[in-house]
Scaffold this active site. Structure first.
Site, PDB file in Angstrom:
ATOM      1  CD  GLU A 197     117.473   4.314  59.580  1.00 56.16           C
ATOM      2  OE1 GLU A 197     117.549   3.908  60.732  1.00 56.16           O
ATOM      3  OE2 GLU A 197     118.290   4.023  58.690  1.00 56.16           O
ATOM      4  CG  HIS A 250     117.282  -1.425  62.172  1.00 58.08           C
ATOM      5  ND1 HIS A 250     117.650  -2.719  61.876  1.00 58.08           N
ATOM      6  CD2 HIS A 250     118.411  -0.686  62.075  1.00 58.08           C
ATOM      7  CE1 HIS A 250     118.946  -2.764  61.631  1.00 58.08           C
ATOM      8  NE2 HIS A 250     119.435  -1.538  61.746  1.00 58.08           N
ATOM      9  NE  ARG A 298     120.070   5.287  65.034  1.00 58.10           N
ATOM     10  CZ  ARG A 298     120.987   4.365  64.829  1.00 58.10           C
ATOM     11  NH1 ARG A 298     122.184   4.705  64.416  1.00 58.10           N
ATOM     12  NH2 ARG A 298     120.722   3.106  65.025  1.00 58.10           N
ATOM     13  NE  ARG A 312     125.493  -5.480  64.867  1.00 57.49           N
ATOM     14  CZ  ARG A 312     124.536  -4.586  64.729  1.00 57.49           C
ATOM     15  NH1 ARG A 312     123.365  -4.766  65.281  1.00 57.49           N
ATOM     16  NH2 ARG A 312     124.760  -3.477  64.043  1.00 57.49           N
ATOM     17  CG  ASN A 355     123.303   8.400  63.770  1.00 59.84           C
ATOM     18  OD1 ASN A 355     123.668   8.027  64.892  1.00 59.84           O
ATOM     19  ND2 ASN A 355     123.000   7.570  62.806  1.00 59.84           N
TER      20      ASN A 355
END
Ligand code: ADP
Length: 395
Positions: free
Chosen positions: A379, A174, A85, A235, A10
């Site tokens: 993940e 996601h 990813r 955010r 990642n």
């Protein structure tokens, strides 16, 4: 003996996270992270079958990848392929893909959709190709799972040509986490995924919730970018689309400054003025901090509102899934969110929630259906499994 190990990468702008995953056993053998790449204090740390720290100083992504090679060699680890990813696959990628000149070209064509993420994901792919030229690689996209959304969910009500000519639509993110936890929930409920109407709430630093019907994403809270939707660590999630102009006009800011406020100084951090970390806020709230209390309240209210809205895309609800750092660990967030949703038939079982649902298949509500449950996301495991599948299809 043939290895079942996949190296999952990642790659971020100043970091590379890696995890060596046995995709059959579902175990992580070695996980680590190269940090502060490009800065004077670049470092690498890892833990698992071996653990350690290296401080090579100023290194870039390729050098970091070479350091990762040496850690894996010294730890005696082998693997059959690499899974990356990748944040944005646009409309081109509705599933994971083998890394080839053609797919890399297609990914390059989508750079504009995720200017902060896709170029560094590509950098990671190139660095891994240079470091491991013998190993096949795959890309696993955050957006791919949501390509099944119907047009009523993915179109913005703006001039149609902005979609048809410029790709302005809701993509969702996601996807690996939502796909993993919904499949896992079906397994633990002992029911076929094809029969289930689920909402999964991934609540980490980034937060999104997705409606999943029969294993397919029907709607999700994130949009063209991961800024849309729920309140997140820094955010804002949804705001009035006129806010940009309003702030530019009234505070004399430019668009980049407004964008930075909404991405980096808003959400839990913006509301509380203390932290983007839910744990810190819950502790502060317990000590009487009003702004921390406001941040948690808005977070839970907007989450509950989004969950109820997502059920519209399903027609019914069998299970609500909580996952991600907050979803898996924060009892008060789960309790307060569920307290807003009794009309969906969700009624908290306080003891089960205190225990994070560990007692009964992750379930934290009373009654059989619908239920709310806690499912730990993984993940990296999903990326490893997808990579193994893509590599098997190739050979
Ligand atoms: P990322 O999106 O970076 O992977 P995580 O999934 O690790 O993030 O989630 C980070 C969030 O999880 C933080 O807000 C953190 O406070 C929260 N979190 C982790 N453990 C707990 C806990 N025990 N109680 C409340 N929040 C927690």
């Amino acid at each position: 003996m043939k290895s079942n190990n996949i190296l999952v990468i990642n790659c971020g702008s100043s970091s590379i996270k890696f995890s060596l995953v046995d995709f059959e056993a579902g175990t992580h053998l070695l996980t680590g992270q190269a940090e502060n790449l490009g800065a004077a204090d670049g470092s690498l740390k890892w833990t698992g079958v071996s653990s350690g720290v290296k401080k090579p100083g100023k290194i870039g992504h390729e050098e970091a990848m070479r350091e990762i090679v040496s850690v894996l060699r010294e730890s005696g680890c082998s693997f059959v392929g690499i899974g990356h990813r990748v944040v944005h696959g646009g409309e081109h990628f509705s599933q994971s893909a083998l890394v080839s000149p053609k797919t890399v070209e297609a990914l390059r064509a989508h750079q504009h959709l995720a200017p902060l993420h896709n170029p560094v994901n590509l950098l990671g792919i190139e660095a891994a190709q240079a470091a491991f030229p013998e190993h096949p690689q795959a890309m696993v996209f955050d957006t791919a799972f949501h390509q099944s959304m119907p047009r009523r969910a993915y179109l913005y009500p703006i001039p149609y040509h902005l979609f048809s000519e410029h790709g302005v639509r809701r993509y969702g993110f996601h996807g690996t986490s939502h796909r993993f936890v919904t499949a896992k929930a079906a397994e633990t409920l002992g029911r076929p995924l094809e029969d289930l109407a689920l909402v999964s709430a991934h609540l980490g630093n980034g937060c999104s919730a997705t409606a999943v019907l029969g294993g397919k994403s029907m709607d999700t809270t994130m949009g063209l970018t991961p800024l849309e939707g729920l309140v997140m660590g820094t955010r804002s999630g949804d705001v009035d689309p006129s806010l940009h102009k309003y702030l530019c006009d009234t505070l004399n800011l430019n668009l980049d400054e407004v964008s930075s406020i909404l991405n980096k100084q808003s959400g839990l951090l913006g509301l509380s003025g203390i932290s983007n970390d839910m744990r810190t806020l819950l502790e502060a709230e317990a000590k009487g901090d009003e702004r921390a209390a406001i941040a948690v309240e808005v977070f839970c209210y907007r989450l509950a509102k989004a969950i109820a809205g997502l059920v519209v895309g399903l027609g019914r609800l069998d299970a609500l899934i909580f996952t991600g750092g907050i979803g898996e660990n924060s009892k008060p967030v789960r309790a307060r969110t569920l307290a807003l949703l009794p009309f969906l038939g969700l009624h908290l079982d306080e003891a089960a929630n205190e225990d994070h649902g560990r007692g009964d298949r992750g379930i934290i509500t009373r009654g059989d259906s619908p239920c709310a449950m806690v499912v730990a996301t993984d993940e990296e495991l999903l990326i490893a499994r997808d990579t193994a599948r893509v590599l098997a299809e190739k050979s």
